[in-house]
Design a protein around this motif. Structure first.
Motif, short mmCIF file in Angstrom:
data_model
loop_
_atom_site.label_atom_id
_atom_site.label_comp_id
_atom_site.label_asym_id
_atom_site.label_seq_id
_atom_site.Cartn_x
_atom_site.Cartn_y
_atom_site.Cartn_z
N TYR A 150 -17.37 -29.32 47.13
CA TYR A 150 -17.12 -29.35 45.69
C TYR A 150 -16.50 -30.69 45.27
O TYR A 150 -16.78 -31.19 44.17
N THR A 167 -15.69 -21.52 40.40
CA THR A 167 -16.27 -22.84 40.59
C THR A 167 -15.83 -23.79 39.48
O THR A 167 -15.45 -24.95 39.73
N ALA A 184 -16.06 -37.68 38.76
CA ALA A 184 -14.64 -37.45 38.99
C ALA A 184 -14.04 -38.55 39.86
O ALA A 184 -14.71 -39.08 40.74
N SER A 197 -10.66 -25.82 45.83
CA SER A 197 -10.14 -27.17 45.59
C SER A 197 -8.84 -27.27 46.36
O SER A 197 -8.26 -26.26 46.74
N VAL A 238 -23.69 -24.31 38.28
CA VAL A 238 -23.08 -24.46 39.61
C VAL A 238 -22.43 -23.13 40.00
O VAL A 238 -21.72 -22.52 39.20
N ALA A 283 -18.14 -33.10 42.54
CA ALA A 283 -17.36 -33.60 41.42
C ALA A 283 -17.40 -35.12 41.36
O ALA A 283 -17.55 -35.72 40.27
N LEU A 303 -12.94 -32.54 36.15
CA LEU A 303 -14.13 -32.39 35.31
C LEU A 303 -13.97 -31.31 34.24
O LEU A 303 -14.97 -30.76 33.77
N LEU A 354 -13.83 -27.36 39.82
CA LEU A 354 -14.28 -28.61 39.23
C LEU A 354 -13.25 -29.16 38.25
O LEU A 354 -13.05 -30.38 38.15
N HIS A 355 -12.57 -28.28 37.55
CA HIS A 355 -11.47 -28.70 36.68
C HIS A 355 -10.37 -29.38 37.48
O HIS A 355 -9.84 -30.42 37.08
#
Length: 347
Positions: free
Chosen positions: A183, A77, A192, A325, A140, A187, A86, A81-82
């Motif tokens: 997601y 997760t 984001a 992602s 998360v 974000a 984020l 998010l990266h």
């Protein structure tokens, strides 16, 4: 619950797992962090002054007075998010992150694991005191079954969830694009920019890869594909009706084996090695996680070596827990398209 698609070899059920964290000092940590809301970090966490809310896939509206900045997440997760931009918000992770050789587990994606605190590095591990010390503002993780938070041990869940609000995103029984969209939405709510070049290029790559796989599956004309995982004693065949990536592969035309004697939770069929050849497959997608046996390990098993796809060299790696992602999922579609294009029907 077992791992989605397949349990890790020898893995117990969630209800028999014991958390790695002890209770010593936890009361003080809980008092320091408060109940449910986390604390404002020294780096200015939540300093934007904007109220924040997000309704997760449990149907819960999670709110905070300020947008959370100190996020702790399941490793996959956190990697997703990266990818959405984020990376600077991730302060801690849990789940397979660092391999025995010190290198990052593939699940970490492009996340710099030297810049985050690992509060647990395996199933059943979750250092509560270490987590509390991070002053988390949001937790998360995935959700494969209703209200089951992925890699948050049941035995210590209440203590963990008392430290910060939590978000769960459904990652089973829906096709791959759905958790990616969820997601992405999370974000974006956290700040984001989904119009950033890196993000839009990744989305375009994902869409192109999906079309390539669709065309490859169509050209393959009935190539039978099986997603599987091996352990010392059992050979697991997944149910594509529950695994989000396999659902999407089927939507794109890939002809996947559907096992007919599922385990209680419906994710897979467990076969003894003597029965590993129950289902015909032209191409095997083999769980490539460190928790499952790899081709080199399986070579000593006569039943594995006797499978037609293995004899033909038609075995491809499979990420049984995808990175949700566009950047993380595009290579999976590309890899499968290449494997389908390079495989032949075996009769």
């Amino acid at each position: 619950m077992p791992n989605p698609g397949f349990p890790t070899p020898g893995r117990p059920t969630r209800r028999t797992l014991l958390t790695a964290a002890g209770a010593v000092g936890l009361g003080a940590a809980l008092a320091a962090c408060g109940s449910g809301g986390g604390t404002k970090g020294a780096d200015g966490g939540g300093a934007d002054g904007r109220a924040w809310s997000f309704t997760d896939d449990r149907g819960r509206a999670v709110t905070a007075k300020n947008t959370p900045r100190r996020i702790v997440a399941f490793t996959g997760t956190a990697a997703a998010l990266h990818d959405f931009g984020l990376g600077d918000r991730i302060v801690g992770v849990f789940g397979e992150t660092r391999r025995a050789d010190g290198k990052a587990d593939p699940a970490a994606g492009e996340l710099d694991i030297d810049k985050v605190t690992i509060v647990g590095n395996a199933w059943g591990e979750f250092g509560i005191e270490k987590y509390a010390a991070l002053r988390p503002e949001l937790l998360v993780t995935h959700m494969y079954d209703p209200d089951a938070l992925w890699y948050v041990p049941d035995e210590s869940k209440d203590k963990i969830l008392a430290l910060a609000p939590s978000i769960a995103v459904t990652t089973a029984r829906v096709p791959l694009p759905e958790p990616i969209k969820r997601y992405a939405a999370l974000a974006e709510s956290l700040g984001a920019d989904l119009n950033a070049k890196r993000v839009t290029e990744a989305k375009a790559r994902f869409e192109a890869a999906a079309e390539t796989l669709r065309q490859a599956a169509k050209a393959a004309g009935g190539l039978k594909v099986m997603a599987a995982s091996g352990s010392a004693d059992l050979f697991y065949v997944t149910n594509p009706a529950l695994s989000t990536d396999l659902m999407y592969f089927r939507d794109l035309g890939v002809d996947l084996v559907v096992p007919d004697a599922l385990d209680p939770q419906g994710y897979f069929e467990s076969l003894s090695w003597e029965n590993a050849g129950k289902y015909r497959a032209d191409l095997i997608l083999l769980d490539n996680r460190s928790t499952a046996l790899q081709p080199g390990d399986l070579a000593a098993k006569p039943a594995w070596s006797a499978l037609p796809a293995v004899k033909a060299g038609q075995v491809a790696p499979w990420d049984a827990v995808p990175r949700f992602s566009w950047l993380g999922a595009a290579p999976l579609l590309e890899s499968l398209a290449e494997a389908v294009q390079g495989a032949k029907k075996l009769g």
